[in-house]
Design a protein around this motif. Structure first.
Motif, mmCIF file in Angstrom:
data_model
loop_
_atom_site.group_PDB
_atom_site.id
_atom_site.type_symbol
_atom_site.label_atom_id
_atom_site.label_comp_id
_atom_site.label_asym_id
_atom_site.label_seq_id
_atom_site.Cartn_x
_atom_site.Cartn_y
_atom_site.Cartn_z
ATOM 1 N N UNK A 34 -2.422 19.279 12.963
ATOM 2 C CA UNK A 34 -3.463 18.478 12.315
ATOM 3 C C UNK A 34 -2.804 17.597 11.269
ATOM 4 N N UNK A 35 -3.511 16.586 10.816
ATOM 5 C CA UNK A 35 -2.920 15.719 9.791
ATOM 6 C C UNK A 35 -3.981 15.245 8.807
ATOM 7 N N UNK A 36 -3.513 15.058 7.560
ATOM 8 C CA UNK A 36 -4.329 14.455 6.507
ATOM 9 C C UNK A 36 -3.513 13.310 5.928
ATOM 10 N N UNK A 37 -4.121 12.188 5.714
ATOM 11 C CA UNK A 37 -3.385 11.014 5.227
ATOM 12 C C UNK A 37 -4.071 10.432 3.994
ATOM 13 N N UNK A 38 -3.285 10.310 2.931
ATOM 14 C CA UNK A 38 -3.753 9.616 1.716
ATOM 15 C C UNK A 38 -3.304 8.162 1.807
ATOM 16 N N UNK B 229 0.849 -1.191 0.000
ATOM 17 C CA UNK B 229 0.000 0.000 0.000
ATOM 18 C C UNK B 229 0.886 1.243 0.000
ATOM 19 N N UNK B 230 0.285 2.356 -0.347
ATOM 20 C CA UNK B 230 0.967 3.648 -0.305
ATOM 21 C C UNK B 230 0.269 4.505 0.725
ATOM 22 N N UNK B 231 1.038 5.067 1.644
ATOM 23 C CA UNK B 231 0.479 5.919 2.680
ATOM 24 C C UNK B 231 1.284 7.212 2.744
ATOM 25 N N UNK B 232 0.605 8.349 2.606
ATOM 26 C CA UNK B 232 1.257 9.661 2.633
ATOM 27 C C UNK B 232 0.539 10.520 3.657
ATOM 28 N N UNK B 233 1.230 10.903 4.698
ATOM 29 C CA UNK B 233 0.635 11.707 5.765
ATOM 30 C C UNK B 233 1.231 13.111 5.747
ATOM 31 N N UNK B 234 0.402 14.124 5.732
ATOM 32 C CA UNK B 234 0.851 15.514 5.798
ATOM 33 C C UNK B 234 0.419 16.105 7.129
ATOM 34 N N UNK B 235 1.403 16.619 7.852
ATOM 35 C CA UNK B 235 1.131 17.271 9.129
ATOM 36 C C UNK B 235 1.058 18.778 8.912
ATOM 37 N N UNK B 236 0.027 19.408 9.449
ATOM 38 C CA UNK B 236 -0.175 20.853 9.318
ATOM 39 C C UNK B 236 -0.006 21.476 10.697
#
Length: 669
Positions: free
Chosen positions: A96-100, A60-67
């Motif tokens: 905060x975080x958003x994860x694809x 799988x591919x997991x990309x997390x962006x922390x704001x």
């Protein structure tokens, strides 16, 4: 899992080819570009995963962006409202975080495991995934902690305005006429801008004034339409007569012409042109691609300003304008690159864009940004490491300032190369690549840069590369430094002066001795990625000295700019013909320095006779060269000689000094 920290501003992402720059931009887009494609292909997975891991779980591919909360950001800002449902840290500064994630649904896992366990090697395993399972993969964007599996709401995601410009784009298609939505929306926003930005008028007065102008335009447009209809009156009758004859006026429905035109519709008649001082006007389609790219970027930033204007778009306004540009140098010459960077920084300061990401191979760009704005990617043995040049220096700031001043468009190549050889001077800079070719090694082919640091200033630069410390650029580094023996008399107030290798440690009663201490700083195996190489401690002195020490009869090394050419040729003749020491002594012209050479050679008890003959020729050679011009001439003659190796019989054998040979062998391992 790889973690990368970004700046709240400009982020210049650099590195050698295939270091991962484009993948990083694509990863950002997968999370932040609401309108971009989200599906991946089988080749987007990590192909260096083991067969055992594939048999345990589907890839799988997991990309997390922390704001993170910006410095000075008000907690009542639109930023916090946008990311409020995704918070992972409530206290200030909030996070905060958003994860694809791109993954195989749990219900498909049993079938996957059954199929994949029949694979006997990785190639078969990836083919099974490609043919039977990739179509079943789904993507999700989670908000907040991934453990809650809460899907991020699309309304909040749309608050991110992620604009991406890749290296290969068709700007003519994208911008050059008013029919294009980009240009039309920009023109519509900036229409009557002198009214919209007038702080001396109330919002209500602005609306009334703009409405009046639109009504005037509409009235004028209606007059033009009426004029058209009058001019078409007779012709229209002819056109419509055909309609009647074909039956188009069935059931008393008669075709006719009518219309009006708005400001926005009128934009389609506009074409972008370039007007010169002479008055010459040409369509932008006739511009060079680089010039049009600059125009396009300026329009795009204008569009981002439109998108983030709450008064214009209300609740549809964007909150996080982000610009990502891949390899801007693809279409811009160096002067335009400098101007382009200044332009981007100005837009950041004016808050027209929140964060800027630029991936580049351009040394011109890196030489015009600060070390703090750089993020360096390096890939070695399929392992990607991340370096932050602005974070690696001691707190006194001295080395950081030195390196920042040093990194011009040529020398910043050390940040892009896969491996680096640092040298003291121009001679080594010009000649090391050629000497490597005598060893059948292409430094360019191995992405090894040779950088002249202008003296023994290696320590300033080693802060960048010391892999034993955090945030550094983990690549192999060779430092080539001269041995430079010195001595001073054992009397009060004595100072060190240069001496010859055959004088070194020969009279400890009269003299104290020392040599370049950094030459022995990092011997082989004492540091994971940094090694110093230098000449022999008992026979070495400088780079030029060692060239002759290893090639004492090679007249090819006697260049036009040298003094004492004939004398050195005769000394080389003596060496080839096994002449005695007395011939050397007679030949040396009468001077204090030559007397010193002969007397010291004769007094030396540790050198063999051959060592002494070589040392005399090397000493006279060193005292007869001027560094810069001689190095250029040597580079030419050695390259010409090398080109004859496989073609002509007059190729002359050249021996690369031992320490250079060892350095090249080590860095190529």
């Amino acid at each position: 899992m790889k973690e990368i920290e970004f700046n709240d501003g400009v982020n210049v992402i650099i590195g050698h080819n295939n270091a991962g720059k484009s993948n990083l931009i694509k990863a950002l887009a997968l999370v932040l570009d609401f309108q971009g494609t989200k599906r991946l292909d089988v080749d987007d997975f990590n192909k260096y995963i083991s067969l055992e891991d594939l048999k345990a779980n589907p890839p799988k591919v997991s990309i997390c962006i922390s704001i993170n909360q910006s410095v000075g950001e008000d907690l009542n800002s639109d930023d916090l409202v946008t990311v409020g449902n995704w918070l992972t840290k409530l206290e200030e500064p909030y996070e905060a975080s958003i994860t694809y994630e791109f993954f195989l649904p749990e219900k498909e896992k049993a079938d996957y495991l059954e199929a994949i366990n029949t694979a006997t090697d990785l190639n078969i395993a990836w083919k099974i995934i490609m043919h039977d399972f990739i179509r079943l993969y789904v993507y999700k964007i989670w908000g907040g902690s991934t453990t809650t599996r809460t899907v991020a709401d699309s309304e909040s995601l749309q608050k991110f305005d992620f604009q991406f410009l890749d290296a290969i784009r068709d700007v003519e298609r994208d911008m050059l006429t008013g029919k294009n939505t980009l240009l039309r929306s920009v023109l519509d926003f900036f229409m009557d801008y002198e009214i919209k930005c007038n702080t001396g008028k109330s919002e209500e007065d602005k609306k009334v004034e703009i409405k009046t102008k639109r009504q005037e335009f509409s009235n004028n447009a209606d007059s033009l339409i009426l004029d058209l209809q009058r001019r078409m009156k007779e012709g229209k009758e002819q056109i419509l007569s055909y309609a009647k004859d074909t039956g188009a006026s069935f059931n008393n429905a008669i075709p006719n012409f009518e219309g009006s035109i708005s400001e926005v519709e009128m934009f389609s008649a506009l074409k972008l042109i370039v007007e010169y001082e002479s008055g010459l006007k040409i369509p932008a389609t006739r511009n060079g691609l680089g010039y049009n790219n600059l125009i396009f970027i300026s329009l795009l930033l204008s569009k981002m300003q439109v998108n983030s204007d709450g008064k214009y778009l209300g609740s549809n306004a964007k909150v996080f304008p982000i610009l990502a540009i891949e390899e801007p140098e693809a279409h811009l010459h160096p002067a335009m690159q400098y101007q382009f960077l200044r332009f981007l920084k100005k837009n950041k300061l004016e808050k027209k864009v929140r964060q800027i990401f630029v991936s580049t191979h351009s040394t011109h760009i890196t030489s015009s940004v600060s070390l703090d704005e750089m993020i360096c990617l390096h890939n070695e043995a399929e392992e990607t490491t991340v370096g932050y040049p602005g974070k690696v220096f001691p707190s006194d700031g001295k080395s950081k300032k030195y390196v920042q001043r040093f990194l011009d468009a040529t020398k910043s190549d050390m940040l892009f190369a896969q491996k680096v050889i640092l040298v003291e001077g121009l001679a080594e800079q010009l000649l090391i690549s050629i000497l490597a070719r005598y060893l059948s090694v292409s430094l360019d082919g191995k992405h090894i840069a040779v950088i002249n640091v202008g003296g023994r200033f290696f320590d300033h630069f080693l802060h960048l590369f010391d892999s034993q410390k955090p945030d550094t650029l983990n690549k192999k580094i060779v430092c080539l430094t001269d041995r430079d023996p010195e001595r001073k008399k054992r009397i009060a107030g004595g100072s060190y002066t240069k001496c010859y290798p055959f004088e070194y440690n020969q009279d400890s009663t009269t003299y104290e001795y020392k040599n370049n201490a950094s030459a022995d700083k990092y011997p082989v195996t004492t540091h994971p990625n940094i090694v110093f190489f230098s000449q022999s401690i008992d026979k070495g002195k400088t780079f030029e000295y060692d060239l002759i020490l290893h090639n004492p009869s090679l007249e090819l090394l006697i260049t036009d700019s040298m003094s004492n050419k004939e004398e050195i040729k005769e000394l080389m003749f003596f060496y080839k013909n096994n002449k005695p020491m007395s011939d050397y002594a007679i030949k040396l012209r009468d001077s204090d320095e030559n007397k010193r050479i002969i007397d010291s050679i004769n007094a030396n008890t540790s050198f063999t006779e051959d060592d002494k003959f070589r040392a005399i020729i090397a000493s006279r050679y060193l005292n007869s060269v001027g560094k810069g011009e001689n190095a250029l001439e040597l580079a030419c003659v050695l390259e010409e000689n090398l080109n004859k190796k496989d073609e002509e019989s007059d190729y002359q054998e050249f021996i690369v000094p031992d320490y250079i040979k060892q350095a090249i062998e080590w860095i190529c391992q």
